[in-house]
Write a protein that holds these residues in place. Structure first.
Motif, PDB file in Angstrom:
ATOM      1  N   SER A  53      27.110  26.285   5.806  1.00  0.00           N
ATOM      2  CA  SER A  53      26.567  26.984   6.974  1.00  0.00           C
ATOM      3  C   SER A  53      25.295  26.321   7.469  1.00  0.00           C
ATOM      4  N   GLN A  54      24.449  25.869   6.532  1.00  0.00           N
ATOM      5  CA  GLN A  54      23.199  25.226   6.947  1.00  0.00           C
ATOM      6  C   GLN A  54      23.472  23.908   7.645  1.00  0.00           C
ATOM      7  N   ILE A  55      24.462  23.174   7.165  1.00  0.00           N
ATOM      8  CA  ILE A  55      24.765  21.874   7.759  1.00  0.00           C
ATOM      9  C   ILE A  55      25.329  22.052   9.173  1.00  0.00           C
ATOM     10  N   VAL A  56      26.291  22.983   9.309  1.00  0.00           N
ATOM     11  CA  VAL A  56      26.887  23.195  10.631  1.00  0.00           C
ATOM     12  C   VAL A  56      25.862  23.783  11.591  1.00  0.00           C
ATOM     13  N   MET A  57      25.097  24.773  11.135  1.00  0.00           N
ATOM     14  CA  MET A  57      24.089  25.367  12.007  1.00  0.00           C
ATOM     15  C   MET A  57      23.073  24.328  12.471  1.00  0.00           C
ATOM     16  N   SER A  58      22.674  23.458  11.560  1.00  0.00           N
ATOM     17  CA  SER A  58      21.696  22.421  11.922  1.00  0.00           C
ATOM     18  C   SER A  58      22.260  21.487  12.983  1.00  0.00           C
ATOM     19  N   HIS A  59      23.529  21.108  12.837  1.00  0.00           N
ATOM     20  CA  HIS A  59      24.148  20.253  13.848  1.00  0.00           C
ATOM     21  C   HIS A  59      24.320  21.003  15.170  1.00  0.00           C
ATOM     22  N   ALA A  60      24.659  22.286  15.095  1.00  0.00           N
ATOM     23  CA  ALA A  60      24.820  23.055  16.328  1.00  0.00           C
ATOM     24  C   ALA A  60      23.515  23.132  17.102  1.00  0.00           C
ATOM     25  N   VAL A  61      22.441  23.466  16.417  1.00  0.00           N
ATOM     26  CA  VAL A  61      21.144  23.551  17.093  1.00  0.00           C
ATOM     27  C   VAL A  61      20.696  22.166  17.541  1.00  0.00           C
ATOM     28  N   GLY A  62      20.968  21.160  16.717  1.00  0.00           N
ATOM     29  CA  GLY A  62      20.630  19.794  17.125  1.00  0.00           C
ATOM     30  C   GLY A  62      21.346  19.386  18.395  1.00  0.00           C
ATOM     31  N   GLN A  63      22.614  19.750  18.510  1.00  0.00           N
ATOM     32  CA  GLN A  63      23.377  19.419  19.715  1.00  0.00           C
ATOM     33  C   GLN A  63      22.854  20.193  20.925  1.00  0.00           C
ATOM     34  N   ILE A  64      22.429  21.428  20.724  1.00  0.00           N
ATOM     35  CA  ILE A  64      21.818  22.179  21.822  1.00  0.00           C
ATOM     36  C   ILE A  64      20.549  21.479  22.291  1.00  0.00           C
TER      37      ILE A  64
ATOM     38  N   ALA B 229      30.380  22.010  14.515  1.00  0.00           N
ATOM     39  CA  ALA B 229      29.285  22.523  15.345  1.00  0.00           C
ATOM     40  C   ALA B 229      29.664  22.478  16.816  1.00  0.00           C
ATOM     41  N   ALA B 230      30.208  21.356  17.254  1.00  0.00           N
ATOM     42  CA  ALA B 230      30.592  21.204  18.653  1.00  0.00           C
ATOM     43  C   ALA B 230      31.685  22.198  19.040  1.00  0.00           C
ATOM     44  N   ALA B 231      32.662  22.392  18.141  1.00  0.00           N
ATOM     45  CA  ALA B 231      33.742  23.335  18.416  1.00  0.00           C
ATOM     46  C   ALA B 231      33.211  24.750  18.521  1.00  0.00           C
ATOM     47  N   TRP B 232      32.292  25.092  17.643  1.00  0.00           N
ATOM     48  CA  TRP B 232      31.729  26.439  17.680  1.00  0.00           C
ATOM     49  C   TRP B 232      30.938  26.653  18.974  1.00  0.00           C
ATOM     50  N   LEU B 233      30.140  25.676  19.369  1.00  0.00           N
ATOM     51  CA  LEU B 233      29.364  25.795  20.600  1.00  0.00           C
ATOM     52  C   LEU B 233      30.274  25.920  21.817  1.00  0.00           C
ATOM     53  N   GLU B 234      31.339  25.139  21.824  1.00  0.00           N
ATOM     54  CA  GLU B 234      32.264  25.184  22.953  1.00  0.00           C
ATOM     55  C   GLU B 234      32.939  26.548  23.065  1.00  0.00           C
ATOM     56  N   ALA B 235      33.203  27.164  21.915  1.00  0.00           N
ATOM     57  CA  ALA B 235      33.898  28.448  21.910  1.00  0.00           C
ATOM     58  C   ALA B 235      32.968  29.638  22.133  1.00  0.00           C
ATOM     59  N   ASN B 236      31.652  29.412  22.017  1.00  0.00           N
ATOM     60  CA  ASN B 236      30.707  30.531  22.075  1.00  0.00           C
ATOM     61  C   ASN B 236      29.540  30.286  23.026  1.00  0.00           C
ATOM     62  N   PRO B 237      29.784  29.845  24.259  1.00  0.00           N
ATOM     63  CA  PRO B 237      28.672  29.554  25.176  1.00  0.00           C
ATOM     64  C   PRO B 237      27.828  30.788  25.485  1.00  0.00           C
ATOM     65  N   ASP B 238      28.440  31.967  25.454  1.00  0.00           N
ATOM     66  CA  ASP B 238      27.694  33.183  25.762  1.00  0.00           C
ATOM     67  C   ASP B 238      26.653  33.497  24.702  1.00  0.00           C
ATOM     68  N   VAL B 239      26.825  32.949  23.500  1.00  0.00           N
ATOM     69  CA  VAL B 239      25.857  33.184  22.428  1.00  0.00           C
ATOM     70  C   VAL B 239      24.619  32.322  22.610  1.00  0.00           C
ATOM     71  N   TRP B 240      24.813  31.043  22.896  1.00  0.00           N
ATOM     72  CA  TRP B 240      23.695  30.109  22.821  1.00  0.00           C
ATOM     73  C   TRP B 240      23.075  29.687  24.147  1.00  0.00           C
ATOM     74  N   GLN B 241      23.784  29.806  25.235  1.00  0.00           N
ATOM     75  CA  GLN B 241      23.241  29.276  26.498  1.00  0.00           C
ATOM     76  C   GLN B 241      21.948  29.980  26.913  1.00  0.00           C
ATOM     77  N   GLY B 242      21.809  31.250  26.570  1.00  0.00           N
ATOM     78  CA  GLY B 242      20.590  31.966  26.899  1.00  0.00           C
ATOM     79  C   GLY B 242      19.378  31.516  26.110  1.00  0.00           C
ATOM     80  N   TRP B 243      19.594  30.723  25.059  1.00  0.00           N
ATOM     81  CA  TRP B 243      18.483  30.235  24.242  1.00  0.00           C
ATOM     82  C   TRP B 243      17.783  29.025  24.882  1.00  0.00           C
ATOM     83  N   THR B 244      18.398  28.419  25.897  1.00  0.00           N
ATOM     84  CA  THR B 244      17.898  27.136  26.397  1.00  0.00           C
ATOM     85  C   THR B 244      16.971  27.263  27.594  1.00  0.00           C
ATOM     86  N   GLY B 245      16.500  28.456  27.879  1.00  0.00           N
ATOM     87  CA  GLY B 245      15.520  28.626  28.953  1.00  0.00           C
ATOM     88  C   GLY B 245      16.121  28.981  30.282  1.00  0.00           C
ATOM     89  N   SER B 246      17.392  29.403  30.275  1.00  0.00           N
ATOM     90  CA  SER B 246      18.027  29.744  31.539  1.00  0.00           C
ATOM     91  C   SER B 246      17.491  31.056  32.089  1.00  0.00           C
TER      92      SER B 246
END
Length: 314
Positions: free
Chosen positions: A38-49, A297-314
């Protein structure tokens, strides 16, 4: 930038202010990688964001305890999974020295402790009581432990203090350290075929709870100080005479200089918050679906844009 983060870049930039991103340094944001999925995937997910926001990101493999000193010194920029039970002491020690700070909690609630799959209860019906487990110790004996039970603890660098607990509670168990998280899953999987009783270190959130229903062993309740003051707890002469916190935090930590050097990235970090189910899902992509962490990480981000897009300052 990977092909996956390239796809994310346009979406993130369209949602966010380019002016804010321009404030971030072009120096790489250093994200640590440890030895559980979980730490490895989460780190890559946040890194990709962060990459999608225009930041440079560098991943480094680090010790999961020593990383807090590295963050404090600015050699590492952040930590995305500060588990209270496993790393609370190292995190607090670094906080006292200064140089890093608490960057907020995830929604997830954690627990880390001795655990068994439900079929084990058939052989030791008094479970989840730790006294019942100790009375059943012979059920868990192996060739390497003789007449004592075998408890498979986490890797040595996770500092789970299994041996100290066995001594503090006078348990008839031998503590064996797994070499990796994968070794823990292999132990459970191997025992499943013939429903062999096993007790291993486990934690939540992770994928295992969906694959192997089970329970945590109920030790004397954790109280503040039982891990550092012998006078606290059921054994007045020993520390670690208690379980781990049953509702532990999962925090993020950041180097103090991050908010000034990468203000947009720092703002995003403070907003990052995953739930138990989301973390378990990310781990499953690696541990069950056998995806590479970066792809998961990329697959999770692609499937869950509603979770993370609000974190990027939108």
């Amino acid at each position: 930038m990977t092909k996956f983060t390239t796809a994310l870049t346009a979406a993130a930039l369209a949602l966010s202010s380019g002016l804010a991103f321009a404030e971030d340094s072009s120096d790489p944001i250093v994200i640590p990688i440890h030895n559980w999925s979980s730490q490895i995937v989460m780190s890559h997910a946040v890194g990709q964001i962060l990459e999608s926001m225009g930041n440079n990101v560098e991943f480094v493999t680090t010790d999961s305890q020593a990383v807090y000193e590295s963050i404090r010194l600015g050699d590492v920029t952040m930590e995305l999974e500060v588990w209270e039970g496993a790393f609370g002491a190292s995190f607090r020690a670094a906080l006292e020295k200064g140089g890093l700070h608490d960057a907020g909690d995830h929604d997830a609630v954690t627990r880390e402790d001795w655990w068994y799959p439900m079929w084990t209860k058939d052989a030791c019906p008094g479970l989840p009581s730790w006294e019942a487990l100790n009375d059943c110790a012979a059920v868990f004996a192996t060739a390497e432990t003789g007449d004592k039970g075998r408890y498979l603890d986490g890797p040595v660098d996770w500092l789970k203090h299994g041996q100290e607990r066995v001594e503090a509670l006078d348990m008839n168990f031998v503590v064996v350290n797994a070499g990796s998280a994968a070794a823990l899953w292999a132990e459970i999987g191997a025992a499943e075929a013939d429903k062999r009783p096993v007790v291993v270190f486990n934690w939540t959130p992770n994928f295992a709870e969906a694959v192997w229903p089970g329970e945590f062993v109920e030790f004397p309740e954790w109280v503040e100080g039982c891990d550092k003051d012998p006078a606290v707890g059921v054994n007045p002469n020993a520390m670690y005479d208690c379980g781990n916190p049953a509702k532990g935090y999962l925090k993020k930590a950041a180097w103090d200089g991050m908010k000034d050097k990468w203000p947009a990235a720092y703002d995003t970090l403070t907003k990052v918050s995953f739930t138990n189910a989301q973390i378990a899902e990310m781990a499953k992509l690696v541990d069950i679906d056998e995806m590479e962490a970066e792809d998961a990480a990329a697959a999770w981000l692609e499937a869950n844009p509603d979770v993370w897009q609000g974190w990027t300052g939108s």
